[in-house]
Design a protein around this motif. Structure first.
Motif, PDB file in Angstrom:
ATOM      1  N   ARG A  70      25.919  37.884  47.616  1.00 30.44           N
ATOM      2  CA  ARG A  70      27.333  38.036  48.021  1.00 30.44           C
ATOM      3  C   ARG A  70      28.089  38.650  46.839  1.00 30.44           C
ATOM      4  NH1 ARG A  70      26.706  32.548  50.755  1.00 30.44           N
ATOM      5  NH2 ARG A  70      27.205  31.732  48.703  1.00 30.44           N
ATOM      6  N   TRP A  71      28.633  39.834  47.088  1.00 33.84           N
ATOM      7  CA  TRP A  71      29.320  40.585  46.032  1.00 33.84           C
ATOM      8  C   TRP A  71      30.815  40.313  46.066  1.00 33.84           C
ATOM      9  CZ3 TRP A  71      26.531  42.531  42.271  1.00 33.84           C
ATOM     10  CH2 TRP A  71      25.176  42.822  42.515  1.00 33.84           C
ATOM     11  N   HIS A  72      31.347  39.898  44.939  1.00 32.15           N
ATOM     12  CA  HIS A  72      32.778  39.589  44.813  1.00 32.15           C
ATOM     13  C   HIS A  72      33.430  40.668  43.956  1.00 32.15           C
ATOM     14  CE1 HIS A  72      32.579  35.236  46.135  1.00 32.15           C
ATOM     15  NE2 HIS A  72      31.303  35.538  46.006  1.00 32.15           N
ATOM     16  N   MET A  73      34.432  41.330  44.486  1.00 31.23           N
ATOM     17  CA  MET A  73      35.208  42.286  43.689  1.00 31.23           C
ATOM     18  C   MET A  73      36.327  41.511  43.015  1.00 31.23           C
ATOM     19  SD  MET A  73      36.269  44.993  42.301  1.00 31.23           S
ATOM     20  CE  MET A  73      34.695  45.799  42.612  1.00 31.23           C
ATOM     21  N   ILE A  74      36.230  41.397  41.679  1.00 32.09           N
ATOM     22  CA  ILE A  74      37.227  40.606  40.963  1.00 32.09           C
ATOM     23  C   ILE A  74      38.205  41.480  40.179  1.00 32.09           C
ATOM     24  CG2 ILE A  74      35.677  38.597  40.782  1.00 32.09           C
ATOM     25  CD1 ILE A  74      35.241  39.385  37.831  1.00 32.09           C
ATOM     26  N   ALA A  98      50.923  43.992  49.390  1.00 30.15           N
ATOM     27  CA  ALA A  98      50.740  44.003  50.846  1.00 30.15           C
ATOM     28  C   ALA A  98      50.068  45.312  51.280  1.00 30.15           C
ATOM     29  CB  ALA A  98      52.084  43.826  51.541  1.00 30.15           C
ATOM     30  N   LYS A  99      50.383  46.370  50.572  1.00 27.45           N
ATOM     31  CA  LYS A  99      49.791  47.673  50.885  1.00 27.45           C
ATOM     32  C   LYS A  99      48.256  47.633  50.804  1.00 27.45           C
ATOM     33  CE  LYS A  99      50.359  52.461  49.345  1.00 27.45           C
ATOM     34  NZ  LYS A  99      49.752  52.868  48.064  1.00 27.45           N
ATOM     35  N   ARG A 100      47.729  46.878  49.851  1.00 27.39           N
ATOM     36  CA  ARG A 100      46.264  46.757  49.719  1.00 27.39           C
ATOM     37  C   ARG A 100      45.660  46.041  50.925  1.00 27.39           C
ATOM     38  NH1 ARG A 100      47.212  49.984  46.996  1.00 27.39           N
ATOM     39  NH2 ARG A 100      47.259  50.118  44.725  1.00 27.39           N
ATOM     40  N   LEU A 101      46.392  45.068  51.469  1.00 25.67           N
ATOM     41  CA  LEU A 101      45.896  44.373  52.660  1.00 25.67           C
ATOM     42  C   LEU A 101      45.760  45.357  53.809  1.00 25.67           C
ATOM     43  CD1 LEU A 101      47.960  41.046  52.633  1.00 25.67           C
ATOM     44  CD2 LEU A 101      45.523  41.297  52.151  1.00 25.67           C
ATOM     45  N   ILE A 115      36.603  40.984  56.210  1.00 29.47           N
ATOM     46  CA  ILE A 115      36.387  40.819  54.770  1.00 29.47           C
ATOM     47  C   ILE A 115      37.239  39.663  54.253  1.00 29.47           C
ATOM     48  CG2 ILE A 115      36.633  41.931  52.506  1.00 29.47           C
ATOM     49  CD1 ILE A 115      36.055  44.611  53.828  1.00 29.47           C
ATOM     50  N   ASN A 116      36.607  38.804  53.461  1.00 28.94           N
ATOM     51  CA  ASN A 116      37.319  37.690  52.818  1.00 28.94           C
ATOM     52  C   ASN A 116      38.173  38.216  51.673  1.00 28.94           C
ATOM     53  OD1 ASN A 116      35.956  35.454  54.234  1.00 28.94           O
ATOM     54  ND2 ASN A 116      34.135  36.223  53.180  1.00 28.94           N
ATOM     55  N   CYS A 117      39.428  37.769  51.619  1.00 25.00           N
ATOM     56  CA  CYS A 117      40.325  38.216  50.549  1.00 25.00           C
ATOM     57  C   CYS A 117      41.030  37.021  49.927  1.00 25.00           C
ATOM     58  CB  CYS A 117      41.444  39.101  51.115  1.00 25.00           C
ATOM     59  SG  CYS A 117      40.876  40.637  51.793  1.00 25.00           S
ATOM     60  N   LEU A 118      41.399  37.193  48.676  1.00 22.54           N
ATOM     61  CA  LEU A 118      42.270  36.224  48.004  1.00 22.54           C
ATOM     62  C   LEU A 118      43.505  36.969  47.521  1.00 22.54           C
ATOM     63  CD1 LEU A 118      39.605  34.415  45.756  1.00 22.54           C
ATOM     64  CD2 LEU A 118      40.403  33.741  48.026  1.00 22.54           C
ATOM     65  N   ILE A 154      42.197  35.858  54.958  1.00 25.03           N
ATOM     66  CA  ILE A 154      42.850  35.485  53.703  1.00 25.03           C
ATOM     67  C   ILE A 154      42.392  34.069  53.390  1.00 25.03           C
ATOM     68  CG2 ILE A 154      45.039  35.381  52.422  1.00 25.03           C
ATOM     69  CD1 ILE A 154      44.616  38.104  53.761  1.00 25.03           C
ATOM     70  N   ARG A 155      41.453  33.956  52.457  1.00 27.40           N
ATOM     71  CA  ARG A 155      40.769  32.688  52.202  1.00 27.40           C
ATOM     72  C   ARG A 155      41.471  31.821  51.177  1.00 27.40           C
ATOM     73  NH1 ARG A 155      35.309  32.319  53.555  1.00 27.40           N
ATOM     74  NH2 ARG A 155      35.626  30.242  52.689  1.00 27.40           N
ATOM     75  N   GLY A 156      42.446  32.401  50.440  1.00 23.96           N
ATOM     76  CA  GLY A 156      43.121  31.584  49.436  1.00 23.96           C
ATOM     77  C   GLY A 156      43.732  32.423  48.338  1.00 23.96           C
TER      78      GLY A 156
END
Ligand code: PLP
Length: 225
Positions: A70-74, A98-101, A115-118, A154-156
């Protein structure tokens, strides 16, 4: 690429961290600048979540390493790179506008994925760290996100504390983020369950203040110089 610790030390570091961390805390092994061979050592030791901060580097590693990673873009997101990671990225930690969302939702839709996002919150004193401030994040989270962005979950929240020796300050920043997180949970879907805070220098404080996800690089793979 920067040099990694010997394989035995990578394995020992992972074992030590696993023994130390409470079971509800997930460990992301931050492998940025480290060779694929170092990731293979951690993988063989059971690690499946890895963090990268450059899309191109993450893509090259994704293509040559096992498919169940599982690859996380940090890292900080650039609009023009989103399309390259949308087909495979597991979680995006650094959403700071918000634009990135919108952009992420659009690319996820093209791939038929969710896609999971924080949301990254600016908790540090330094100007250089990105993120929403609390009122901006609260306004965004008050929207019906599942309706606006059906291809995102949006996971957190994610936050980076000030880089400082002042433990009281770092702790207070983490505590503030945890309070805000807890205040949001009630009005969010069940899957809003992730608080990504803590890295090599401050993870013990982050865990004490309620982190559920750590992003640790140097303590596993060695310093990046
Ligand atoms: C590099 C990085 C980390 C890991 O840093 P270490 O100090 O090596 O543990 C964590 N979070 C983010 C956002 C990073 O860019």
């Amino acid at each position: 690429m920067t040099e990694s610790l010997p394989a035995s030390q990578i394995r020992e570091a992972l074992e030590r961290l696993r023994a130390e961390l409470p079971s509800q805390v997930q460990l992301i092994a931050v492998s940025k600048t480290k060779a694929a061979e170092a990731i293979e050592v951690a993988y063989a030791a059971g690690q499946r979540d890895f963090g990268e901060n450059r899309v191109q580097e993450m893509l090259e590693k994704y293509e040559r390493l096992p498919q169940d990673i599982r690859w996380h873009m940090i890292g900080h997101l650039q609009s023009n790179k989103i399309k390259y990671m949308a087909p495979f990225v597991y979680m995006v930690h650094g959403v700071d506008k918000a634009k990135r969302l919108k952009e992420l939702n659009k690319e996820a839709a093209k791939c038929g994925r969710q896609i999971n996002c924080l949301l990254q919150i600016h908790i540090a004193e330094e100007e250089s760290k990105f993120g929403f401030d609390y009122p901006e994040a609260a306004a965004l989270l008050a929207q019906d996100l599942a309706q606006h962005y059906p291809h995102l979950r949006i996971r957190g929240l994610m936050g980076m504390a000030t880089f400082s020796e002042d433990q009281a300050k770092v702790r207070a920043e983490f505590a503030g983020l945890k309070r805000f997180f807890d205040a949001q949970v009630a009005s969010q879907p069940d899957y809003f369950d992730t608080l990504s805070m803590g890295m090599t220098g401050d993870y013990q404080l982050a865990v004490a203040e309620g982190s559920t996800m750590l992003r640790i690089g140097s303590a596993i793979f060695g310093s990046r110089a």
